[in-house]
Write a protein that holds these residues in place. Structure first.
Motif, PDB file in Angstrom:
ATOM      1  N   GLU A  81       0.815  -1.212   0.000  1.00 33.82           N
ATOM      2  CA  GLU A  81       0.000   0.000   0.000  1.00 33.82           C
ATOM      3  C   GLU A  81       0.852   1.266   0.000  1.00 33.82           C
ATOM      4  OE1 GLU A  81      -3.512   0.441   2.384  1.00 33.82           O
ATOM      5  OE2 GLU A  81      -3.604  -1.700   2.834  1.00 33.82           O
ATOM      6  N   ASP A  82       2.102   1.173  -0.367  1.00 33.60           N
ATOM      7  CA  ASP A  82       3.033   2.291  -0.273  1.00 33.60           C
ATOM      8  C   ASP A  82       2.652   3.407  -1.248  1.00 33.60           C
ATOM      9  OD1 ASP A  82       5.149   3.998   0.054  1.00 33.60           O
ATOM     10  OD2 ASP A  82       6.665   2.648  -0.784  1.00 33.60           O
ATOM     11  N   PRO A  83       2.255   4.594  -0.762  1.00 36.08           N
ATOM     12  CA  PRO A  83       1.922   5.688  -1.675  1.00 36.08           C
ATOM     13  C   PRO A  83       3.138   6.284  -2.388  1.00 36.08           C
ATOM     14  CG  PRO A  83       1.799   6.426   0.597  1.00 36.08           C
ATOM     15  CD  PRO A  83       2.034   4.951   0.647  1.00 36.08           C
ATOM     16  N   TYR A 106      -1.117  -0.217  -3.861  1.00 39.30           N
ATOM     17  CA  TYR A 106      -2.500   0.250  -3.785  1.00 39.30           C
ATOM     18  C   TYR A 106      -2.683   1.075  -2.509  1.00 39.30           C
ATOM     19  CZ  TYR A 106      -2.925  -3.463  -7.240  1.00 39.30           C
ATOM     20  OH  TYR A 106      -2.753  -4.275  -8.345  1.00 39.30           O
ATOM     21  N   PRO A 107      -2.292   2.364  -2.529  1.00 45.24           N
ATOM     22  CA  PRO A 107      -2.321   3.163  -1.299  1.00 45.24           C
ATOM     23  C   PRO A 107      -3.730   3.363  -0.751  1.00 45.24           C
ATOM     24  CG  PRO A 107      -1.842   4.531  -3.214  1.00 45.24           C
ATOM     25  CD  PRO A 107      -1.780   3.120  -3.681  1.00 45.24           C
ATOM     26  N   ASP A 150      -4.621   1.462  -8.270  1.00 49.66           N
ATOM     27  CA  ASP A 150      -3.163   1.376  -8.148  1.00 49.66           C
ATOM     28  C   ASP A 150      -2.507   2.752  -8.070  1.00 49.66           C
ATOM     29  OD1 ASP A 150      -1.858   2.333 -10.629  1.00 49.66           O
ATOM     30  OD2 ASP A 150      -2.720   0.602 -11.625  1.00 49.66           O
ATOM     31  N   VAL A 151      -1.267   2.778  -7.614  1.00 45.54           N
ATOM     32  CA  VAL A 151      -0.623   4.021  -7.206  1.00 45.54           C
ATOM     33  C   VAL A 151      -0.351   4.963  -8.363  1.00 45.54           C
ATOM     34  CG1 VAL A 151       1.718   3.032  -7.298  1.00 45.54           C
ATOM     35  CG2 VAL A 151       1.258   4.981  -5.796  1.00 45.54           C
ATOM     36  N   SER A 154      -3.452   6.521  -9.615  1.00 44.64           N
ATOM     37  CA  SER A 154      -4.046   7.326  -8.547  1.00 44.64           C
ATOM     38  C   SER A 154      -3.194   8.529  -8.153  1.00 44.64           C
ATOM     39  CB  SER A 154      -4.252   6.451  -7.303  1.00 44.64           C
ATOM     40  OG  SER A 154      -5.095   5.357  -7.565  1.00 44.64           O
ATOM     41  N   ARG A 155      -2.006   8.656  -8.698  1.00 46.09           N
ATOM     42  CA  ARG A 155      -1.078   9.703  -8.250  1.00 46.09           C
ATOM     43  C   ARG A 155      -1.238  10.961  -9.098  1.00 46.09           C
ATOM     44  NH1 ARG A 155       4.521   7.388  -7.989  1.00 46.09           N
ATOM     45  NH2 ARG A 155       3.996   6.887  -5.824  1.00 46.09           N
ATOM     46  N   HIS A 174       3.741  12.853   0.272  1.00 39.22           N
ATOM     47  CA  HIS A 174       2.517  12.720  -0.514  1.00 39.22           C
ATOM     48  C   HIS A 174       1.364  13.286   0.295  1.00 39.22           C
ATOM     49  CE1 HIS A 174       1.702   9.402   2.222  1.00 39.22           C
ATOM     50  NE2 HIS A 174       0.456   9.439   1.800  1.00 39.22           N
ATOM     51  N   VAL A 261      -2.926  11.322  -3.615  1.00 39.02           N
ATOM     52  CA  VAL A 261      -3.608  10.068  -3.950  1.00 39.02           C
ATOM     53  C   VAL A 261      -5.081  10.338  -4.228  1.00 39.02           C
ATOM     54  CG1 VAL A 261      -4.210   7.761  -3.156  1.00 39.02           C
ATOM     55  CG2 VAL A 261      -1.989   8.752  -2.540  1.00 39.02           C
TER      56      VAL A 261
END
Length: 512
Positions: A81-83, A106-107, A150-151, A154-155, A174, A261
């Motif tokens: 889950e690392d953003p 997947y943050p 996914d990151v 979503s970023r 973040h 995110v």
């Protein structure tokens, strides 16, 4: 968007909706669909608590807020889950998608899934998440895609700059898009205790106080959204000198390497609304670019040129927009306190592009702006004319040129600046959809947006007010490139269940 997908019953329906959902999950996590189905997500009540779930062909997991995972079968499909995954940017490029869930991140998985499923009549029974590689042009898919949990998809980028903002440059941090609206409201002078919804409940987001100067409020706040702008590439191009006006903002403020995110799904109207309300979709009610409302039996498509001007109609009763929050604390002085340029979620804004469209009475909404839009062929910001062959890109050029004209008019007098202005740009979304991230079309769209920004900044500087303005530059989601060789649909698997359903989006599955 594709038309409504209403399937009819071909065999006895399962006894309960829960049983039907379980059958659908089992069908969708088949290894045969692994190339196109990244995850299936849903919410169940466990020991009187709503709990998020995710599954794919690898396994199944129960997810709780704060990152607690309870493995139910196989291997955890959302173990990371690392953003800040895939940073620095060179690592993202090196490991560019399409990638498998076991290699992805997947943050805030539980929090975002729970929010999606928190609306009693509009939430689906389950959501199917496309793999990054899935190419589905027959259902309005593109070369560049977003929407996932996914990151990278979503970023969104996040840059804060100007009056009231600390100068820190690039930082390894973040935020979340639900923090952006509260941050703008705080900069505009809204007290922390008033950052609440209409019934007094705290927002899901909160001001990014670590990057604000506690004793300095700007005279005006300008929020700028470059729809779909890819966070990593935007910062890379700013550092390399290709986006000099973004670099200009960062030089007077801060850029978060991990961006902000997005809420899930990482699509346009969901996240425009989350930014401008500080709420997740389960509270603000705009669950996606298309969704179904069981209570009204209405198929809602807010992300369409014919309906953008109506988007605020779908906000839930407890919602307050940042325009409304700011208006409660600014005394009218004969000019707009707040302004919304080319933004669908405009409720409460004194000046609004969508209000002009509503006043026109045109049934085609923004689609009827054709005669008012400047010609893309005459735009001074287009450097690669070949990209105008893409209809969405061409339209985006015209809309953004008109948006710049509106911004310049609103800031034409140094004595009457709106306290809060929100300015949405769309050509960046067109460039990333048409070419995918890091493509020449995507980068051309970023350079265009940067040049328009530069014209606006120069105007403020000429008025002598640039140092009195705070800026927030962000987007509504990120982007990944799809693989044209990976096609197909999960609908045959759902059809085979013999259960009536709607698949909106596609990806929101409602069992009927």
């Amino acid at each position: 968007m594709s038309g409504p997908e209403l399937r009819t019953e071909t065999e006895p329906r399962p006894e309960t909706r829960t049983e039907a959902r379980e059958r659908a999950v089992q069908a969708l996590v088949s290894a045969d669909l692994a190339a196109i189905v990244d995850l299936v997500v849903w919410v169940e009540v466990v020991d009187d608590v709503r709990v998020a779930h995710a599954a794919n062909h690898l396994g199944r997991v129960r997810l709780r807020p704060g990152g607690r995972h309870e493995l139910l079968a196989g291997t955890d499909p959302v173990s990371n889950e690392d953003p800040m995954a895939f940073l620095p940017y060179a690592l993202e490029v090196e490991q560019a998608g399409p990638r498998r869930s076991s290699d992805n991140a997947y943050p805030y998985a539980a929090e975002r899934i729970l929010s999606l499923f928190d609306d009693p009549s509009r939430s689906p029974d389950l959501a199917v998440v496309h793999t990054p590689r899935h190419f589905f042009p027959d259902e309005n898919g593109h070369v560049g895609e977003h929407g996932s949990l996914d990151v990278v998809q979503s970023r969104a980028p996040l840059v804060l700059s100007g009056a009231g903002v600390r100068t820190a440059g690039y930082v390894d941090d973040h935020a979340r898009l639900v923090d952006v609206g509260p941050t703008m409201a705080a900069l505009a002078g809204v007290p922390t205790q008033d950052l609440r919804d209409a019934v007094g409940e705290p927002l899901d987001g909160s001001p990014l106080q670590a990057y604000l100067l506690p004793d300095e409020l700007p005279r005006a706040v300008v929020g700028i959204l470059w729809d779909g702008a890819h966070c990593g590439d935007l910062l890379h191009l700013a550092e390399s000198g290709d986006l000099p006006n973004v670099a200009r903002l960062i030089g007077g403020g801060v850029a978060l390497r991990g961006g902000a995110v997005a809420q899930f799904p990482s699509v346009t109207l969901t996240n425009h609304t989350s930014i401008l309300t500080g709420l997740g979709p389960g509270r603000h009610g705009v669950l996606g670019n298309v969704f179904y409302d069981r209570e009204t039996t209405e198929r809602v498509v807010p992300n369409d040129a014919t309906t953008w001007h109506r988007s605020s109609e779908w906000l839930r009763p407890a919602v307050r927009t940042v325009f409304e929050m700011v208006a409660d604390h600014v005394v009218p002085q004969g000019f707009p306190r707040t302004a919304s340029i080319d933004e669908a979620i405009d409720r409460g804004a004194d000046y609004s592009t969508m209000a002009v469209i509503r006043a026109s009475g045109a049934a085609s909404g923004a689609g009827g702006l054709g005669d008012r839009l400047p010609s893309a062929d005459d735009s001074p910001f287009v450097t690669q004319r070949s990209h105008l062959a893409d209809a969405y890109f061409r339209w985006g050029v015209s809309v953004d040129d008109l948006g710049l004209a509106q911004a310049r008019e609103l800031f034409s007098d140094a004595t009457s600046l709106p306290r809060l202005t929100w300015w949405a740009n769309v050509v960046t979304d067109a460039g990333h959809h048409g070419g995918g991230p890091r493509s020449e079309m995507a980068r051309d769209s970023l350079r265009q947006a940067d040049a328009r920004l530069g014209v606006f900044l120069d105007q403020l500087e000429g008025l002598g007010v640039l140092d009195e303005v705070a800026f927030v530059l962000t987007a509504d989601h990120g982007f990944e490139g799809s693989d044209p060789s990976v096609t197909g649909s999960w609908r045959p698997a759902l059809d085979g269940l013999g259960v009536p359903y709607r698949d909106e989006g596609p990806g929101f599955v409602y069992l009927l």
